[in-house]
Design a protein around this motif. Structure first.
Motif, PDB file in Angstrom:
ATOM      1  N   ALA A 266       0.817  -1.208   0.000  1.00 51.81           N
ATOM      2  CA  ALA A 266       0.000   0.000   0.000  1.00 51.81           C
ATOM      3  C   ALA A 266       0.857   1.267   0.000  1.00 51.81           C
ATOM      4  CB  ALA A 266      -0.928  -0.004   1.211  1.00 51.81           C
ATOM      5  N   LEU A 267       2.051   1.223   0.628  1.00 51.02           N
ATOM      6  CA  LEU A 267       2.916   2.410   0.717  1.00 51.02           C
ATOM      7  C   LEU A 267       3.859   2.556  -0.467  1.00 51.02           C
ATOM      8  CD1 LEU A 267       3.905   2.306   4.498  1.00 51.02           C
ATOM      9  CD2 LEU A 267       2.187   3.757   3.411  1.00 51.02           C
ATOM     10  N   LEU A 268       4.064   1.495  -1.232  1.00 57.74           N
ATOM     11  CA  LEU A 268       5.048   1.531  -2.309  1.00 57.74           C
ATOM     12  C   LEU A 268       4.763   2.623  -3.347  1.00 57.74           C
ATOM     13  CD1 LEU A 268       7.594   0.268  -3.439  1.00 57.74           C
ATOM     14  CD2 LEU A 268       6.161  -1.394  -4.660  1.00 57.74           C
ATOM     15  N   PRO A 269       3.515   2.800  -3.816  1.00 50.26           N
ATOM     16  CA  PRO A 269       3.286   3.898  -4.783  1.00 50.26           C
ATOM     17  C   PRO A 269       3.668   5.264  -4.227  1.00 50.26           C
ATOM     18  CG  PRO A 269       1.438   2.377  -4.763  1.00 50.26           C
ATOM     19  CD  PRO A 269       2.311   2.008  -3.613  1.00 50.26           C
ATOM     20  N   TRP A 270       3.363   5.512  -2.949  1.00 55.36           N
ATOM     21  CA  TRP A 270       3.724   6.789  -2.346  1.00 55.36           C
ATOM     22  C   TRP A 270       5.244   6.949  -2.260  1.00 55.36           C
ATOM     23  CZ3 TRP A 270      -0.018  10.301  -1.474  1.00 55.36           C
ATOM     24  CH2 TRP A 270      -1.330   9.834  -1.455  1.00 55.36           C
ATOM     25  N   LEU A 271       5.942   5.863  -1.958  1.00 49.42           N
ATOM     26  CA  LEU A 271       7.400   5.932  -1.888  1.00 49.42           C
ATOM     27  C   LEU A 271       7.998   6.264  -3.245  1.00 49.42           C
ATOM     28  CD1 LEU A 271       8.103   2.860   0.438  1.00 49.42           C
ATOM     29  CD2 LEU A 271       8.163   5.293   1.050  1.00 49.42           C
ATOM     30  N   ILE A 272       7.411   5.725  -4.312  1.00 50.91           N
ATOM     31  CA  ILE A 272       7.922   5.989  -5.654  1.00 50.91           C
ATOM     32  C   ILE A 272       7.669   7.442  -6.059  1.00 50.91           C
ATOM     33  CG2 ILE A 272       7.678   5.401  -8.091  1.00 50.91           C
ATOM     34  CD1 ILE A 272       7.096   2.533  -7.212  1.00 50.91           C
ATOM     35  N   VAL A 273       6.450   7.912  -5.820  1.00 46.34           N
ATOM     36  CA  VAL A 273       6.078   9.260  -6.255  1.00 46.34           C
ATOM     37  C   VAL A 273       6.801  10.336  -5.452  1.00 46.34           C
ATOM     38  CG1 VAL A 273       4.161  10.895  -6.449  1.00 46.34           C
ATOM     39  CG2 VAL A 273       3.849   8.499  -7.119  1.00 46.34           C
ATOM     40  N   LEU A 274       6.885  10.165  -4.148  1.00 41.56           N
ATOM     41  CA  LEU A 274       7.482  11.185  -3.293  1.00 41.56           C
ATOM     42  C   LEU A 274       8.952  10.911  -2.983  1.00 41.56           C
ATOM     43  CD1 LEU A 274       4.558  11.705  -0.752  1.00 41.56           C
ATOM     44  CD2 LEU A 274       5.074  13.049  -2.793  1.00 41.56           C
ATOM     45  N   LEU A 276      11.428   9.395  -4.843  1.00 43.32           N
ATOM     46  CA  LEU A 276      12.431   9.648  -5.879  1.00 43.32           C
ATOM     47  C   LEU A 276      12.819  11.128  -5.965  1.00 43.32           C
ATOM     48  CD1 LEU A 276      11.283   7.215  -8.720  1.00 43.32           C
ATOM     49  CD2 LEU A 276      13.191   6.963  -7.123  1.00 43.32           C
ATOM     50  N   PRO A 277      11.850  12.076  -6.024  1.00 40.70           N
ATOM     51  CA  PRO A 277      12.275  13.496  -6.031  1.00 40.70           C
ATOM     52  C   PRO A 277      13.070  13.893  -4.800  1.00 40.70           C
ATOM     53  CG  PRO A 277       9.991  13.275  -6.731  1.00 40.70           C
ATOM     54  CD  PRO A 277      10.409  11.960  -6.209  1.00 40.70           C
ATOM     55  N   VAL A 278      12.660  13.405  -3.657  1.00 39.14           N
ATOM     56  CA  VAL A 278      13.381  13.735  -2.426  1.00 39.14           C
ATOM     57  C   VAL A 278      14.793  13.176  -2.467  1.00 39.14           C
ATOM     58  CG1 VAL A 278      13.442  13.384   0.063  1.00 39.14           C
ATOM     59  CG2 VAL A 278      11.282  13.952  -1.057  1.00 39.14           C
ATOM     60  N   ALA A 279      14.937  11.958  -2.963  1.00 42.21           N
ATOM     61  CA  ALA A 279      16.261  11.350  -3.053  1.00 42.21           C
ATOM     62  C   ALA A 279      17.144  12.116  -4.025  1.00 42.21           C
ATOM     63  CB  ALA A 279      16.129   9.893  -3.479  1.00 42.21           C
ATOM     64  N   ALA A 280      16.554  12.549  -5.170  1.00 38.60           N
ATOM     65  CA  ALA A 280      17.341  13.332  -6.141  1.00 38.60           C
ATOM     66  C   ALA A 280      17.792  14.650  -5.547  1.00 38.60           C
ATOM     67  CB  ALA A 280      16.510  13.558  -7.397  1.00 38.60           C
ATOM     68  N   LEU A 281      16.931  15.307  -4.811  1.00 37.32           N
ATOM     69  CA  LEU A 281      17.286  16.583  -4.191  1.00 37.32           C
ATOM     70  C   LEU A 281      18.404  16.399  -3.169  1.00 37.32           C
ATOM     71  CD1 LEU A 281      16.723  19.602  -3.849  1.00 37.32           C
ATOM     72  CD2 LEU A 281      14.943  18.989  -2.151  1.00 37.32           C
ATOM     73  N   VAL A 282      18.304  15.372  -2.373  1.00 41.47           N
ATOM     74  CA  VAL A 282      19.349  15.100  -1.387  1.00 41.47           C
ATOM     75  C   VAL A 282      20.678  14.831  -2.071  1.00 41.47           C
ATOM     76  CG1 VAL A 282      20.087  13.485   0.404  1.00 41.47           C
ATOM     77  CG2 VAL A 282      17.719  14.309   0.361  1.00 41.47           C
ATOM     78  N   TRP A 283      20.636  14.098  -3.175  1.00 38.73           N
ATOM     79  CA  TRP A 283      21.875  13.776  -3.902  1.00 38.73           C
ATOM     80  C   TRP A 283      22.518  15.049  -4.448  1.00 38.73           C
ATOM     81  CZ3 TRP A 283      23.151  14.125  -9.173  1.00 38.73           C
ATOM     82  CH2 TRP A 283      24.351  13.502  -9.535  1.00 38.73           C
ATOM     83  N   LEU A 284      21.718  15.951  -5.019  1.00 43.73           N
ATOM     84  CA  LEU A 284      22.259  17.204  -5.556  1.00 43.73           C
ATOM     85  C   LEU A 284      22.883  18.055  -4.462  1.00 43.73           C
ATOM     86  CD1 LEU A 284      19.475  18.147  -8.140  1.00 43.73           C
ATOM     87  CD2 LEU A 284      21.790  17.305  -8.616  1.00 43.73           C
ATOM     88  N   LEU A 285      22.211  18.126  -3.318  1.00 47.79           N
ATOM     89  CA  LEU A 285      22.745  18.917  -2.221  1.00 47.79           C
ATOM     90  C   LEU A 285      24.062  18.354  -1.724  1.00 47.79           C
ATOM     91  CD1 LEU A 285      19.455  19.678  -0.225  1.00 47.79           C
ATOM     92  CD2 LEU A 285      20.789  21.266  -1.647  1.00 47.79           C
ATOM     93  N   ARG A 286      24.130  17.044  -1.616  1.00 51.42           N
ATOM     94  CA  ARG A 286      25.384  16.445  -1.162  1.00 51.42           C
ATOM     95  C   ARG A 286      26.495  16.667  -2.181  1.00 51.42           C
ATOM     96  NH1 ARG A 286      23.816  10.582   1.520  1.00 51.42           N
ATOM     97  NH2 ARG A 286      22.716  11.445   3.352  1.00 51.42           N
ATOM     98  N   ARG A 287      26.209  16.596  -3.469  1.00 48.01           N
ATOM     99  CA  ARG A 287      27.238  16.800  -4.496  1.00 48.01           C
ATOM    100  C   ARG A 287      27.751  18.244  -4.479  1.00 48.01           C
ATOM    101  NH1 ARG A 287      26.552  15.606 -10.986  1.00 48.01           N
ATOM    102  NH2 ARG A 287      28.732  16.081 -11.539  1.00 48.01           N
ATOM    103  N   ARG A 288      26.828  19.177  -4.260  1.00 49.22           N
ATOM    104  CA  ARG A 288      27.228  20.582  -4.187  1.00 49.22           C
ATOM    105  C   ARG A 288      28.126  20.835  -2.985  1.00 49.22           C
ATOM    106  NH1 ARG A 288      23.046  25.710  -4.110  1.00 49.22           N
ATOM    107  NH2 ARG A 288      24.659  27.366  -4.118  1.00 49.22           N
ATOM    108  N   ASN A 289      27.815  20.183  -1.893  1.00 51.37           N
ATOM    109  CA  ASN A 289      28.631  20.376  -0.690  1.00 51.37           C
ATOM    110  C   ASN A 289      30.015  19.765  -0.834  1.00 51.37           C
ATOM    111  OD1 ASN A 289      26.575  21.771   0.577  1.00 51.37           O
ATOM    112  ND2 ASN A 289      25.719  19.907   1.525  1.00 51.37           N
ATOM    113  N   ARG A 290      30.170  18.787  -1.705  1.00 46.69           N
ATOM    114  CA  ARG A 290      31.470  18.140  -1.859  1.00 46.69           C
ATOM    115  C   ARG A 290      32.412  18.903  -2.792  1.00 46.69           C
ATOM    116  NH1 ARG A 290      28.494  13.151  -1.933  1.00 46.69           N
ATOM    117  NH2 ARG A 290      28.605  13.156  -4.230  1.00 46.69           N
TER     118      ARG A 290
END
Length: 305
Positions: A266-274, A276-290
């Motif tokens: 039941a939670l898997l669709p929400w994890l995919i929709v919300l 993935l964008p959150v994970a991408a944003l976190v990745w960009l922030l970490r790359r900028r900080n490095r």
């Protein structure tokens, strides 16, 4: 106008009084006249009344006033019920033989439930058998295989049957008297009151007749519940100790796992929709900080001459 109203009131009072008197008299007479023949029919033919004490005397051979009337066993109204569990080699064949035993005794099969699982097969049959063949049928069913359980019970409803017969006779007399009064009604007021009273009496009579039919059915046809077990089938509540605990624990584990998987699904669709964008944003922030910091340019002074 006032005289007419007084006349209507007097007519209604007269009809009510007539109904009350008719009902009381019919109740008394019908109870006395109908209950006595029933007792005589049940007790007079085969000496069912209490035997007089030795010595005789006036009135010997008759039960004393207020003494209870005793009936022979075969004259009492008794409801027989029983259950029997039999382990057999072939459940289907044994169920067919049980059905033949029931029909051969003049009865029938009321309920037939079966489960097919090779040597773990089971069957549950509810048989309706004439009361006079109850004991013989139970013994015949026990011989279908190895008897593991038998439970027989009886309920004596003789007094209830006698009381119901007397009430039926009384109510039929009340209905008949109501019909006679209705046929002699002379005005609309009497007609309406008598029709209402007659409908009530007929409804009470129908209720008593339904109770009588039910009681007659229970006393005429006994109920036997037959449980057939295959060679490896287990009775209800037979598993005990470690095996039962292990089985219960495994069932709880499987149930909990299914619940957990249901929640994840039941939670898997929400994890995919919300997610993935959150994970991408976190990745960009970490790359900028490095990224290495830009060092400021240093100005060197010219050499002195």
């Amino acid at each position: 106008m006032a005289v007419r109203r007084v006349g209507v009131v007097l007519t209604a009072v007269g009809v009510a009084a007539a109904l009350a008197l008719t009902g009381c008299s019919s109740t008394t007479e019908s109870t006395a006249d109908s209950a006595a023949p029933y007792h005589q029919q049940q007790s007079g033919q085969d000496d069912v009344a209490a035997a007089p004490e030795a010595g005789g005397g006036p009135g010997a051979g008759q039960p004393a006033a207020g003494a209870p009337v005793r009936f022979r066993i075969d004259e009492r109204a008794i409801i027989y019920t029983g259950s029997i569990t039999v382990r057999v080699d072939d459940v289907e064949r044994a169920a067919g033989r049980a059905t033949a035993i029931a029909t051969g005794a003049g009865g029938f099969v009321g309920v037939d439930k079966r489960t097919s699982d090779d040597r773990r097969s089971t069957a549950s049959l509810e048989l309706r058998i004439p009361a006079n063949r109850f004991g013989q049928v139970v013994d015949d069913l026990a011989r279908l295989g190895d008897q593991e359980q038998r439970d027989i019970s009886t309920q004596d409803v003789t007094e209830e049957a006698l009381d119901l017969d007397a009430r039926l006779a009384s109510q039929r007399a009340r209905v008949e008297s109501g019909r006679q009064l209705l046929a002699r009604a002379t005005n609309l007021t009497e007609l309406v009151m008598l029709e209402s009273e007659l409908a009530k009496r007929e409804a009470d009579l129908a209720s008593l007749e339904a109770k009588k039919r039910r009681l007659d059915d229970l006393t005429a046809l006994s109920t036997i519940t037959l449980v057939l077990l295959g060679p490896e089938a287990e009775r209800d509540g037979e598993e005990l100790g470690f095996v039962q605990g292990l089985k219960g624990g495994w069932e709880m584990f499987v149930t909990s796992l299914l619940v957990l998987l249901t929640i994840v699904g039941a939670l898997l669709p929400w994890l995919i929709v919300l997610g993935l964008p959150v994970a991408a944003l976190v990745w960009l922030l970490r790359r900028r900080n490095r990224r290495p910091p830009v060092e400021p340019a240093t100005v060197t002074a010219p050499p002195r001459s």
